[in-house]
Design a protein around this motif. Structure first.
Motif, PDB file in Angstrom:
ATOM      1  N   VAL A  12       2.746  10.372  -7.142  1.00  0.00           N
ATOM      2  CA  VAL A  12       3.741  10.747  -7.963  1.00  0.00           C
ATOM      3  C   VAL A  12       3.269  10.750  -9.237  1.00  0.00           C
ATOM      4  N   LEU A  13       2.757   9.778 -10.037  1.00  0.00           N
ATOM      5  CA  LEU A  13       2.308   9.740 -11.478  1.00  0.00           C
ATOM      6  C   LEU A  13       1.077  10.550 -11.666  1.00  0.00           C
ATOM      7  N   SER A  14       0.043  10.778 -10.726  1.00  0.00           N
ATOM      8  CA  SER A  14      -1.212  11.360 -11.240  1.00  0.00           C
ATOM      9  C   SER A  14      -1.435  12.646 -10.615  1.00  0.00           C
ATOM     10  N   ARG A  15      -0.485  13.021  -9.390  1.00  0.00           N
ATOM     11  CA  ARG A  15      -0.925  14.020  -8.769  1.00  0.00           C
ATOM     12  C   ARG A  15       0.407  15.024  -8.480  1.00  0.00           C
ATOM     13  N   GLY A  16       1.544  14.582  -9.231  1.00  0.00           N
ATOM     14  CA  GLY A  16       2.677  15.457  -9.119  1.00  0.00           C
ATOM     15  C   GLY A  16       3.263  15.679  -7.796  1.00  0.00           C
ATOM     16  N   LEU A  68       6.302   2.025 -14.143  1.00  0.00           N
ATOM     17  CA  LEU A  68       5.881   2.174 -12.714  1.00  0.00           C
ATOM     18  C   LEU A  68       4.283   2.379 -12.765  1.00  0.00           C
ATOM     19  N   VAL A  69       3.718   2.667 -13.833  1.00  0.00           N
ATOM     20  CA  VAL A  69       2.155   2.343 -13.971  1.00  0.00           C
ATOM     21  C   VAL A  69       1.704   0.882 -13.743  1.00  0.00           C
ATOM     22  N   ILE A  70       2.536   0.276 -14.553  1.00  0.00           N
ATOM     23  CA  ILE A  70       2.309  -1.325 -14.518  1.00  0.00           C
ATOM     24  C   ILE A  70       2.614  -1.816 -13.097  1.00  0.00           C
ATOM     25  N   LEU A  71       3.720  -1.423 -12.444  1.00  0.00           N
ATOM     26  CA  LEU A  71       4.221  -1.755 -11.198  1.00  0.00           C
ATOM     27  C   LEU A  71       2.802  -1.573 -10.171  1.00  0.00           C
ATOM     28  N   GLN A  72       2.292  -0.253 -10.256  1.00  0.00           N
ATOM     29  CA  GLN A  72       1.284   0.195  -9.459  1.00  0.00           C
ATOM     30  C   GLN A  72      -0.124  -0.624  -9.632  1.00  0.00           C
ATOM     31  N   ASN A  73      -0.138  -0.855 -10.844  1.00  0.00           N
ATOM     32  CA  ASN A  73      -1.620  -1.830 -11.098  1.00  0.00           C
ATOM     33  C   ASN A  73      -1.325  -3.275 -10.402  1.00  0.00           C
ATOM     34  N   GLU A  74      -0.106  -3.631 -10.427  1.00  0.00           N
ATOM     35  CA  GLU A  74       0.175  -5.186  -9.979  1.00  0.00           C
ATOM     36  C   GLU A  74       0.060  -5.126  -8.363  1.00  0.00           C
ATOM     37  N   LEU A  75       0.560  -3.897  -7.995  1.00  0.00           N
ATOM     38  CA  LEU A  75       0.542  -3.732  -6.413  1.00  0.00           C
ATOM     39  C   LEU A  75      -0.890  -3.728  -5.951  1.00  0.00           C
ATOM     40  N   VAL A  76      -1.645  -3.040  -6.393  1.00  0.00           N
ATOM     41  CA  VAL A  76      -3.286  -2.964  -6.203  1.00  0.00           C
ATOM     42  C   VAL A  76      -3.757  -4.544  -6.576  1.00  0.00           C
ATOM     43  N   GLU A 135       0.750  -1.248   0.037  1.00  0.00           N
ATOM     44  CA  GLU A 135       0.038  -0.004   0.094  1.00  0.00           C
ATOM     45  C   GLU A 135       0.932   1.253   0.079  1.00  0.00           C
ATOM     46  N   SER A 136       2.104   1.215   0.870  1.00  0.00           N
ATOM     47  CA  SER A 136       2.858   2.497   0.768  1.00  0.00           C
ATOM     48  C   SER A 136       3.462   2.717  -0.578  1.00  0.00           C
ATOM     49  N   LEU A 137       3.893   1.867  -1.185  1.00  0.00           N
ATOM     50  CA  LEU A 137       4.424   1.853  -2.644  1.00  0.00           C
ATOM     51  C   LEU A 137       3.427   2.157  -3.699  1.00  0.00           C
TER      52      LEU A 137
END
Length: 247
Positions: free
Chosen positions: A57-61, A203-211, A48-50
């Motif tokens: 970082v990627l959607s809200r700057g 990192l987009v793909i990584l975030q999806n896989e973390l979810v 969750e932290s990551l």
């Protein structure tokens, strides 16, 4: 009578063998459940932290304002803590890998699903088919996990734990060998900020896989609210077709 005796012996052997198989299967399920129970919370928290950091970082700057604010304390925090949440998650993955290594749990459905989800996290980080910063080969991922671990005394004896953020920052300042594993990642935080969604497919793909991992660990939202599981849009992201290095 001899034939009857042989038949009875054979049937008894079959029943005994079946009962032994059932006992082994139950034991494996219990081991898998125990492994899941012990590491569910820290693995869930680190995932969750990551994913939350990547989303911000990627959607809200999140990085942009702090990296260019002129405030050295804020710059230090966003750079070092962004690398820390990645290192922390890799450390818990390494702990789990070590724990299950000799348990032979591959036939247990829940374990198979968990480690498949973990492999999907390792893949985008290691792939050389995705542009952008924060490429970490699989051996490097394990090495980061290893150096983040330390032994602590608890009521259950000596256990493995993961460095906290303060200890991580201190080691970066005082231990050149430790710091060398993170120097490139720390420098690439600026590249992450500059890349946006299109420049950070990895990192987009990584975030999806973390979810996805979070959904597996906490499907009903008992630990983490369901509303905090928003996947970054990946309509323009293509999974790599080139080789993924094993090193």
């Amino acid at each position: 009578m001899a034939l009857i005796s042989v038949a009875v012996t054979y049937r008894t052997a079959l029943v005994t063998h079946r009962l032994q198989d059932e006992a082994r299967s139950r034991a494996k399920v219990e081991l898998a459940e125990d492994l899941f129970r012990r590491y569910r919370v820290p693995l869930l928290a680190s995932a969750e932290s990551l994913q939350s950091r990547l989303h911000n970082v990627l959607s809200r700057g999140f990085l942009r304002g702090y990296l260019h604010s002129g405030d050295s304390e804020n710059q230090h925090y966003v750079r070092h803590n962004t690398v820390y949440v990645l290192a922390e998650h890799l450390a818990w993955l390494e702990v789990l890998r070590r724990e299950q290594r000799f348990l032979d749990l591959e036939s247990v459905k829940s374990t198979k699903e968990l480690f498949a989800a973990i492999q999907r996290i390792h893949h985008p980080l290691a792939s050389d088919g995705l542009p952008g910063p924060f490429r970490v080969f699989r051996g490097h991922q394990r090495a980061i996990g290893e150096v983040m671990l330390h032994r602590v005394e608890s009521s259950e004896g000596t256990v493995t734990d993961v460095l906290g953020y303060a200890a991580f920052c201190d080691r970066l300042e005082t231990d050149p060998g430790f710091a060398s594993w993170f120097s490139r990642l720390l420098a690439e935080v600026d590249d992450v900020d500059a890349g946006g969604l299109r420049g950070n497919e990895r990192l987009v793909i990584l975030q999806n896989e973390l979810v996805g991992l979070i959904e597996l660990l906490d499907p009903r939202g008992d630990w983490l609210p369901l509303k905090h599981r928003e996947r970054l849009r990946r309509a323009d992201v293509v999974l790599p077709t080139s080789r993924t290095p094993n090193g």
